[in-house]
Design a protein around this motif. Structure first.
Motif, PDB file in Angstrom:
ATOM      1  N   CYS A 262       0.835  -1.204   0.000  1.00  0.00           N
ATOM      2  CA  CYS A 262       0.000   0.000   0.000  1.00  0.00           C
ATOM      3  C   CYS A 262       0.869   1.252   0.000  1.00  0.00           C
ATOM      4  O   CYS A 262       2.048   1.208   0.356  1.00  0.00           O
ATOM      5  CB  CYS A 262      -0.960  -0.024   1.180  1.00  0.00           C
ATOM      6  SG  CYS A 262      -0.182   0.191   2.785  1.00  0.00           S
ATOM      7  N   PRO A 263       0.307   2.394  -0.407  1.00  0.00           N
ATOM      8  CA  PRO A 263       1.105   3.617  -0.538  1.00  0.00           C
ATOM      9  C   PRO A 263       1.367   4.340   0.777  1.00  0.00           C
ATOM     10  O   PRO A 263       1.992   5.404   0.752  1.00  0.00           O
ATOM     11  CB  PRO A 263       0.230   4.485  -1.454  1.00  0.00           C
ATOM     12  CG  PRO A 263      -1.163   4.039  -1.165  1.00  0.00           C
ATOM     13  CD  PRO A 263      -1.065   2.557  -0.921  1.00  0.00           C
ATOM     14  N   THR A 264       0.936   3.786   1.870  1.00  0.00           N
ATOM     15  CA  THR A 264       1.036   4.355   3.228  1.00  0.00           C
ATOM     16  C   THR A 264       0.065   5.528   3.396  1.00  0.00           C
ATOM     17  O   THR A 264      -0.334   6.173   2.422  1.00  0.00           O
ATOM     18  CB  THR A 264       2.463   4.843   3.605  1.00  0.00           C
ATOM     19  OG1 THR A 264       2.740   6.059   2.937  1.00  0.00           O
ATOM     20  CG2 THR A 264       3.500   3.795   3.286  1.00  0.00           C
ATOM     21  N   CYS A 265      -0.296   5.773   4.644  1.00  0.00           N
ATOM     22  CA  CYS A 265      -1.166   6.904   4.990  1.00  0.00           C
ATOM     23  C   CYS A 265      -0.932   7.238   6.463  1.00  0.00           C
ATOM     24  O   CYS A 265      -0.025   6.693   7.103  1.00  0.00           O
ATOM     25  CB  CYS A 265      -2.645   6.567   4.744  1.00  0.00           C
ATOM     26  SG  CYS A 265      -3.331   5.353   5.903  1.00  0.00           S
ATOM     27  N   ILE A 270       4.485   1.800  11.170  1.00  0.00           N
ATOM     28  CA  ILE A 270       5.779   1.125  11.024  1.00  0.00           C
ATOM     29  C   ILE A 270       6.494   1.700   9.809  1.00  0.00           C
ATOM     30  O   ILE A 270       5.896   2.440   9.022  1.00  0.00           O
ATOM     31  CB  ILE A 270       5.610  -0.412  10.867  1.00  0.00           C
ATOM     32  CG1 ILE A 270       4.863  -0.733   9.553  1.00  0.00           C
ATOM     33  CG2 ILE A 270       4.905  -1.024  12.069  1.00  0.00           C
ATOM     34  CD1 ILE A 270       4.847  -2.190   9.199  1.00  0.00           C
ATOM     35  N   ASP A 271       7.768   1.358   9.670  1.00  0.00           N
ATOM     36  CA  ASP A 271       8.540   1.816   8.510  1.00  0.00           C
ATOM     37  C   ASP A 271       8.187   0.944   7.314  1.00  0.00           C
ATOM     38  O   ASP A 271       8.938   0.049   6.921  1.00  0.00           O
ATOM     39  CB  ASP A 271      10.037   1.743   8.812  1.00  0.00           C
ATOM     40  CG  ASP A 271      10.888   2.134   7.602  1.00  0.00           C
ATOM     41  OD1 ASP A 271      10.353   2.788   6.680  1.00  0.00           O
ATOM     42  OD2 ASP A 271      12.077   1.759   7.576  1.00  0.00           O
ATOM     43  N   LEU A 272       7.016   1.199   6.737  1.00  0.00           N
ATOM     44  CA  LEU A 272       6.525   0.349   5.657  1.00  0.00           C
ATOM     45  C   LEU A 272       7.369   0.483   4.391  1.00  0.00           C
ATOM     46  O   LEU A 272       7.617  -0.506   3.704  1.00  0.00           O
ATOM     47  CB  LEU A 272       5.067   0.687   5.336  1.00  0.00           C
ATOM     48  CG  LEU A 272       4.424  -0.280   4.340  1.00  0.00           C
ATOM     49  CD1 LEU A 272       4.163  -1.622   4.983  1.00  0.00           C
ATOM     50  CD2 LEU A 272       3.158   0.298   3.750  1.00  0.00           C
ATOM     51  N   ILE A 273       7.801   1.696   4.081  1.00  0.00           N
ATOM     52  CA  ILE A 273       8.595   1.888   2.867  1.00  0.00           C
ATOM     53  C   ILE A 273       9.890   1.083   2.941  1.00  0.00           C
ATOM     54  O   ILE A 273      10.253   0.367   2.007  1.00  0.00           O
ATOM     55  CB  ILE A 273       8.900   3.382   2.652  1.00  0.00           C
ATOM     56  CG1 ILE A 273       7.595   4.146   2.386  1.00  0.00           C
ATOM     57  CG2 ILE A 273       9.875   3.574   1.494  1.00  0.00           C
ATOM     58  CD1 ILE A 273       7.766   5.646   2.318  1.00  0.00           C
ATOM     59  N   GLY A 274      10.586   1.174   4.065  1.00  0.00           N
ATOM     60  CA  GLY A 274      11.823   0.404   4.234  1.00  0.00           C
ATOM     61  C   GLY A 274      11.560  -1.090   4.222  1.00  0.00           C
ATOM     62  O   GLY A 274      12.320  -1.861   3.634  1.00  0.00           O
ATOM     63  N   LEU A 275      10.465  -1.497   4.880  1.00  0.00           N
ATOM     64  CA  LEU A 275      10.133  -2.922   4.952  1.00  0.00           C
ATOM     65  C   LEU A 275       9.792  -3.470   3.576  1.00  0.00           C
ATOM     66  O   LEU A 275      10.267  -4.552   3.187  1.00  0.00           O
ATOM     67  CB  LEU A 275       8.964  -3.122   5.912  1.00  0.00           C
ATOM     68  CG  LEU A 275       8.494  -4.568   6.148  1.00  0.00           C
ATOM     69  CD1 LEU A 275       9.633  -5.431   6.660  1.00  0.00           C
ATOM     70  CD2 LEU A 275       7.331  -4.570   7.134  1.00  0.00           C
ATOM     71  N   ALA A 276       8.976  -2.748   2.825  1.00  0.00           N
ATOM     72  CA  ALA A 276       8.591  -3.213   1.486  1.00  0.00           C
ATOM     73  C   ALA A 276       9.807  -3.323   0.574  1.00  0.00           C
ATOM     74  O   ALA A 276       9.920  -4.261  -0.224  1.00  0.00           O
ATOM     75  CB  ALA A 276       7.559  -2.266   0.887  1.00  0.00           C
ATOM     76  N   THR A 277      10.735  -2.377   0.700  1.00  0.00           N
ATOM     77  CA  THR A 277      11.950  -2.408  -0.112  1.00  0.00           C
ATOM     78  C   THR A 277      12.802  -3.623   0.234  1.00  0.00           C
ATOM     79  O   THR A 277      13.340  -4.300  -0.655  1.00  0.00           O
ATOM     80  CB  THR A 277      12.764  -1.123   0.100  1.00  0.00           C
ATOM     81  OG1 THR A 277      11.964   0.010  -0.281  1.00  0.00           O
ATOM     82  CG2 THR A 277      14.032  -1.135  -0.733  1.00  0.00           C
ATOM     83  N   ARG A 278      12.931  -3.925   1.533  1.00  0.00           N
ATOM     84  CA  ARG A 278      13.695  -5.111   1.962  1.00  0.00           C
ATOM     85  C   ARG A 278      13.064  -6.392   1.423  1.00  0.00           C
ATOM     86  O   ARG A 278      13.757  -7.300   0.951  1.00  0.00           O
ATOM     87  CB  ARG A 278      13.762  -5.185   3.487  1.00  0.00           C
ATOM     88  CG  ARG A 278      14.668  -4.161   4.145  1.00  0.00           C
ATOM     89  CD  ARG A 278      14.649  -4.336   5.657  1.00  0.00           C
ATOM     90  NE  ARG A 278      15.296  -5.587   6.061  1.00  0.00           N
ATOM     91  CZ  ARG A 278      15.168  -6.146   7.264  1.00  0.00           C
ATOM     92  NH1 ARG A 278      14.384  -5.564   8.163  1.00  0.00           N
ATOM     93  NH2 ARG A 278      15.819  -7.257   7.560  1.00  0.00           N
ATOM     94  N   VAL A 279      11.747  -6.461   1.497  1.00  0.00           N
ATOM     95  CA  VAL A 279      11.039  -7.653   1.021  1.00  0.00           C
ATOM     96  C   VAL A 279      11.234  -7.807  -0.488  1.00  0.00           C
ATOM     97  O   VAL A 279      11.505  -8.911  -0.985  1.00  0.00           O
ATOM     98  CB  VAL A 279       9.538  -7.563   1.368  1.00  0.00           C
ATOM     99  CG1 VAL A 279       8.764  -8.692   0.684  1.00  0.00           C
ATOM    100  CG2 VAL A 279       9.340  -7.625   2.878  1.00  0.00           C
ATOM    101  N   GLU A 280      11.105  -6.718  -1.218  1.00  0.00           N
ATOM    102  CA  GLU A 280      11.266  -6.773  -2.672  1.00  0.00           C
ATOM    103  C   GLU A 280      12.653  -7.290  -3.051  1.00  0.00           C
ATOM    104  O   GLU A 280      12.784  -8.157  -3.932  1.00  0.00           O
ATOM    105  CB  GLU A 280      11.042  -5.386  -3.267  1.00  0.00           C
ATOM    106  CG  GLU A 280      11.158  -5.345  -4.790  1.00  0.00           C
ATOM    107  CD  GLU A 280      10.905  -3.960  -5.347  1.00  0.00           C
ATOM    108  OE1 GLU A 280      10.113  -3.831  -6.297  1.00  0.00           O
ATOM    109  OE2 GLU A 280      11.506  -2.999  -4.808  1.00  0.00           O
TER     110      GLU A 280
END
Length: 347
Positions: A262-265, A270-280
């Motif tokens: 999701c694009p965050t809101c 949590i640090d979703l941007i960092g987490l999503a990047t790590r997962v990717e």
């Protein structure tokens, strides 16, 4: 509207319903054998299916030979003007030649390349772009229009067909997305040869990816295209990743992870941007045909991503692990990444 004719490049087939292939080009010095081999191996590891290398002079032929010895994917020799480089690359075992017959001189030279390619079963890619259209054709159309690009490409095709050579792949690229799309659609109406898609000189990684996704993606969704190269002013391996991502987005490649996030809101804690990047990054080489969701909040994460095979949804310093919309357990924010990877291993 995929091309009907099939062309063989070593063990790969282009056209006629074969999978759309991803390719890239080395940006190492043509004389740097060690560096070129290392980069080609990196591309092969990333999944690149066709690798192109420039051959501007005779010493560069040694690089082609080294690539053939050390890399398992087909190698394409990029030739400009000097037909002798094409013949030398063929002697070195190259799998495909990129050359415009109209640029190499007399009929005898064109015939020499065509005959040797035919003898070895090596196809030729004709590559036309906005900057290479012949002066006479430019004068006719006033600019490198889609019609001009197509006429130029078909002119080069005719020079090969004259010598009974038809193992041909065509590219007609422009740096303008609209011109590129119109040109390829027109070519698809006029020819059955496999088409190599790309937006040339697309730019840096950010803008180049946007232009390439628009142009290549639009054509693929129309059923046009048999191989793609995403041209980026970036390390070539980025082109390969982008190529496969475009194919996945177009629904043409199913192997590998489909990551949704999701694009965050304001609800994200949590640090979703960092987490999503790590997962990717962690899943880039995973070949499981699964959808993984990385969502920002517990409120609607499992609901919005309920079709995901596995996913995580963040909370306030913690998050949920869920599977097909069903919550498995709650874990701390620090454990979300590792727990997600564990669940993916079990799938």
């Amino acid at each position: 509207m995929a091309s009907k004719k099939q062309v063989k490049i070593a063990g790969l087939t282009l056209g006629g319903g074969a999978p759309v292939r991803v390719q890239s080009m080395l940006n190492t010095s043509a004389s740097d054998i060690e560096g070129s081999v290392a980069q080609a191996k990196e591309l092969e590891k990333a999944g690149c299916e066709i690798i192109r290398a420039t051959v501007p002079d005779l010493p560069a032929v040694k690089t082609i030979a080294a690539l053939k010895e050390n890399v398992g994917v087909p190698i394409v020799a990029d030739i400009h003007f000097d037909y002798r480089m094409a013949l030398e690359a063929l002697s070195a075992g190259v799998d495909k030649i990129r050359i415009n017959p109209g640029n190499i001189g007399s009929d005898e030279r064109v015939k020499a390349v065509a005959d040797e390619c035919k003898r070895r079963g090596v196809p030729i890619r004709i590559g036309v772009n906005s900057g290479s259209v012949e002066k006479e054709i430019l004068a006719k159309y006033g600019a490198p229009t889609p019609e001009a690009l197509v006429e130029s490409a078909l002119y080069h095709v005719s020079l090969l067909e004259k010598f009974d050579f038809d193992d041909i792949v065509i590219s007609i690229k422009s740096s303008d997305v609209s011109t590129t799309c119109k040109a390829y659609r027109l070519m698809a109406e006029k020819s059955d040869y496999p088409l190599h898609l790309g937006v040339t000189e697309a730019g840096t990684e950010r803008m180049g990816l946007i232009k390439s996704s628009m142009g290549i993606g639009a054509l693929l969704l129309d059923g046009i295209g048999d191989t793609i190269r995403v041209s980026l002013t970036a390390p070539p391996v980025k082109e390969v990743y982008a190529g496969f991502d475009i194919l996945k987005a177009a629904g043409l490649r199913k192997n590998g992870v489909n990551l949704v996030s999701c694009p965050t809101c304001g609800r994200t804690k949590i640090d979703l941007i960092g987490l999503a990047t790590r997962v990717e990054e962690a899943l880039r080489s995973c070949d499981k045909d699964i959808t993984v969701a990385v969502m920002g909040c517990i409120v609607n994460g499992p609901g919005e991503a309920k079709e995901a095979d596995i996913g995580i949804a963040g909370g306030n310093g913690e998050g949920l692990i869920f599977k097909k919309g069903e919550i498995l357990r709650k874990v701390s924010e620090e454990m979300l990444f590792s727990e997600l990877l564990k669940e993916i291993e079990l799938l």
